[in-house]
Design a protein around this motif. Structure first.
Motif, PDB file in Angstrom:
ATOM      1  N   ARG A  28       7.176  20.449   8.929  1.00  0.00           N
ATOM      2  CA  ARG A  28       6.017  20.194   8.084  1.00  0.00           C
ATOM      3  C   ARG A  28       4.720  20.526   8.806  1.00  0.00           C
ATOM      4  O   ARG A  28       3.759  20.984   8.194  1.00  0.00           O
ATOM      5  N   ARG A  29       4.705  20.268  10.107  1.00  0.00           N
ATOM      6  CA  ARG A  29       3.499  20.569  10.883  1.00  0.00           C
ATOM      7  C   ARG A  29       3.225  22.069  10.892  1.00  0.00           C
ATOM      8  O   ARG A  29       2.076  22.500  10.754  1.00  0.00           O
ATOM      9  N   GLU A  30       4.282  22.875  11.054  1.00  0.00           N
ATOM     10  CA  GLU A  30       4.119  24.320  11.046  1.00  0.00           C
ATOM     11  C   GLU A  30       3.619  24.800   9.683  1.00  0.00           C
ATOM     12  O   GLU A  30       2.751  25.676   9.597  1.00  0.00           O
ATOM     13  N   GLU A  31       4.172  24.213   8.620  1.00  0.00           N
ATOM     14  CA  GLU A  31       3.725  24.590   7.286  1.00  0.00           C
ATOM     15  C   GLU A  31       2.259  24.196   7.073  1.00  0.00           C
ATOM     16  O   GLU A  31       1.499  24.914   6.442  1.00  0.00           O
ATOM     17  N   SER A  32       1.899  23.036   7.614  1.00  0.00           N
ATOM     18  CA  SER A  32       0.507  22.588   7.483  1.00  0.00           C
ATOM     19  C   SER A  32      -0.445  23.515   8.226  1.00  0.00           C
ATOM     20  O   SER A  32      -1.530  23.841   7.734  1.00  0.00           O
ATOM     21  N   VAL A  33      -0.020  23.961   9.412  1.00  0.00           N
ATOM     22  CA  VAL A  33      -0.850  24.890  10.190  1.00  0.00           C
ATOM     23  C   VAL A  33      -0.993  26.223   9.469  1.00  0.00           C
ATOM     24  O   VAL A  33      -2.083  26.799   9.400  1.00  0.00           O
ATOM     25  N   LYS A  34       0.110  26.720   8.910  1.00  0.00           N
ATOM     26  CA  LYS A  34       0.059  27.987   8.178  1.00  0.00           C
ATOM     27  C   LYS A  34      -0.813  27.864   6.932  1.00  0.00           C
ATOM     28  O   LYS A  34      -1.572  28.771   6.593  1.00  0.00           O
ATOM     29  N   ALA A  35      -0.699  26.736   6.241  1.00  0.00           N
ATOM     30  CA  ALA A  35      -1.514  26.527   5.051  1.00  0.00           C
ATOM     31  C   ALA A  35      -2.995  26.466   5.397  1.00  0.00           C
ATOM     32  O   ALA A  35      -3.849  27.020   4.685  1.00  0.00           O
ATOM     33  N   GLU A  36      -3.319  25.832   6.514  1.00  0.00           N
ATOM     34  CA  GLU A  36      -4.714  25.737   6.940  1.00  0.00           C
ATOM     35  C   GLU A  36      -5.249  27.099   7.364  1.00  0.00           C
ATOM     36  O   GLU A  36      -6.408  27.434   7.110  1.00  0.00           O
ATOM     37  N   ALA A  37      -4.380  27.894   8.002  1.00  0.00           N
ATOM     38  CA  ALA A  37      -4.801  29.235   8.420  1.00  0.00           C
ATOM     39  C   ALA A  37      -5.051  30.134   7.234  1.00  0.00           C
ATOM     40  O   ALA A  37      -5.838  31.098   7.315  1.00  0.00           O
ATOM     41  N   ALA A  38      -4.374  29.871   6.106  1.00  0.00           N
ATOM     42  CA  ALA A  38      -4.547  30.699   4.916  1.00  0.00           C
ATOM     43  C   ALA A  38      -5.818  30.357   4.146  1.00  0.00           C
ATOM     44  O   ALA A  38      -6.232  31.119   3.262  1.00  0.00           O
ATOM     45  N   LEU A  39      -6.447  29.244   4.443  1.00  0.00           N
ATOM     46  CA  LEU A  39      -7.672  28.850   3.742  1.00  0.00           C
ATOM     47  C   LEU A  39      -8.817  29.787   4.114  1.00  0.00           C
ATOM     48  O   LEU A  39      -8.892  30.275   5.243  1.00  0.00           O
ATOM     49  N   PRO A  40      -9.723  30.052   3.177  1.00  0.00           N
ATOM     50  CA  PRO A  40     -10.861  30.933   3.492  1.00  0.00           C
ATOM     51  C   PRO A  40     -11.773  30.307   4.534  1.00  0.00           C
ATOM     52  O   PRO A  40     -11.926  29.085   4.600  1.00  0.00           O
ATOM     53  N   LEU A  41     -12.372  31.157   5.352  1.00  0.00           N
ATOM     54  CA  LEU A  41     -13.251  30.678   6.410  1.00  0.00           C
ATOM     55  C   LEU A  41     -14.686  30.503   5.943  1.00  0.00           C
ATOM     56  O   LEU A  41     -15.505  29.941   6.670  1.00  0.00           O
TER      57      LEU A  41
END
Length: 263
Positions: free
Chosen positions: A2-15
């Protein structure tokens, strides 16, 4: 997982977010009227050119050419103003997603005269820069003193002690602005802060530090007891002048941050 998925989801958010400027319709109407006026001027110039041999023909043509040049310049600048947008970055997302890829930054703070540029003001700049929300190992801070004043060095020494409280205080409560003088000069009640006791203790420590610095400057000399606190004061001797001194002192933010335990 879940942590990896959370990190990937956060990385996909616009900057950053894009917001359109207000008043675009009014500006477009204004630009349209200006363009219409320019076309009328062109039409008038073309239809009223003096004939060959008439007085003022060359001046008329010269004015028309100048108007053409300035009009085309104005037209070329309009696309920039036609659809003004503002880019608002999400700084937290940038730091969390690309912390390892952020570039190293060197910041130079310059001073020359401890009378016109009080050391207390200079160290406020240093402290605010040190409190930046930026990886400390990638942040280099330099103080350039063209006046070669030992007062500035003493103020920097005092700031190094105060930073052990100020930097964690800024990080803990997300303080803005991060210059102690600017922050504590704001008019608000300490009881309305997150931790009144810590706020008051930090303010008192800053005011005490400021008083010590100003007392040394008003006295015009640094006592032997203070000079014995740091070997750097040995750099000031009878050979040191404004034209012959060490001009740059590096504030090693990495070591200070390590001592403070900030990650």
């Amino acid at each position: 997982m879940r942590r990896e998925e959370s990190v990937k989801a956060e990385a996909a958010l616009p900057l950053f977010d894009i917001k359109q400027a207000k008043g675009r319709v009014c500006h477009r109407l204004f630009s349209s009227t200006v363009l219409f006026g320019i076309c009328l001027i062109w039409f008038y110039r073309l239809t009223n050119i003096p004939g060959a041999g008439q007085q003022g023909r060359l001046s008329w043509i010269g004015m028309f050419i100048s108007e053409l040049v300035f009009s085309f310049y104005w037209i070329l600048t309009q696309p920039v103003c036609w659809n003004v947008s503002y880019y608002l970055p999400f700084k937290d997302r940038l730091l969390n997603s690309y912390k390892d890829k952020l570039p190293g930054v060197d910041i130079f703070v310059c001073t020359a005269n401890p009378i016109m540029e009080p050391p207390a003001m200079v160290i406020n700049t240093i402290l605010s820069v040190m409190a930046y929300n930026y990886p400390p190992e990638k942040l280099g801070i330099y103080l350039s003193d063209d006046g070669g004043s030992n007062f500035t060095f003493y103020a920097l020494l005092e700031a190094s002690h105060f930073s052990k409280r100020w930097i964690p205080f800024c990080g803990k409560f997300n303080i803005e602005p991060r210059s102690p003088e600017a922050y504590f000069s704001q008019h608000f009640d300490a009881q309305n802060t997150i931790n009144p006791q810590e706020w008051l203790a930090t303010k008192k420590q800053y005011e005490d530090m400021k008083e010590r610095i100003e007392a040394v400057i008003n006295k015009g000399s640094i006592s032997v007891e203070i000079k014995n606190q740091h070997k750097g004061f040995l750099e000031w001797n009878h050979n040191v002048t404004k034209q012959n001194h060490h001009p740059i002192v590096k504030v090693n933010a990495v070591q200070w941050e390590a001592k403070l335990g900030r990650k």
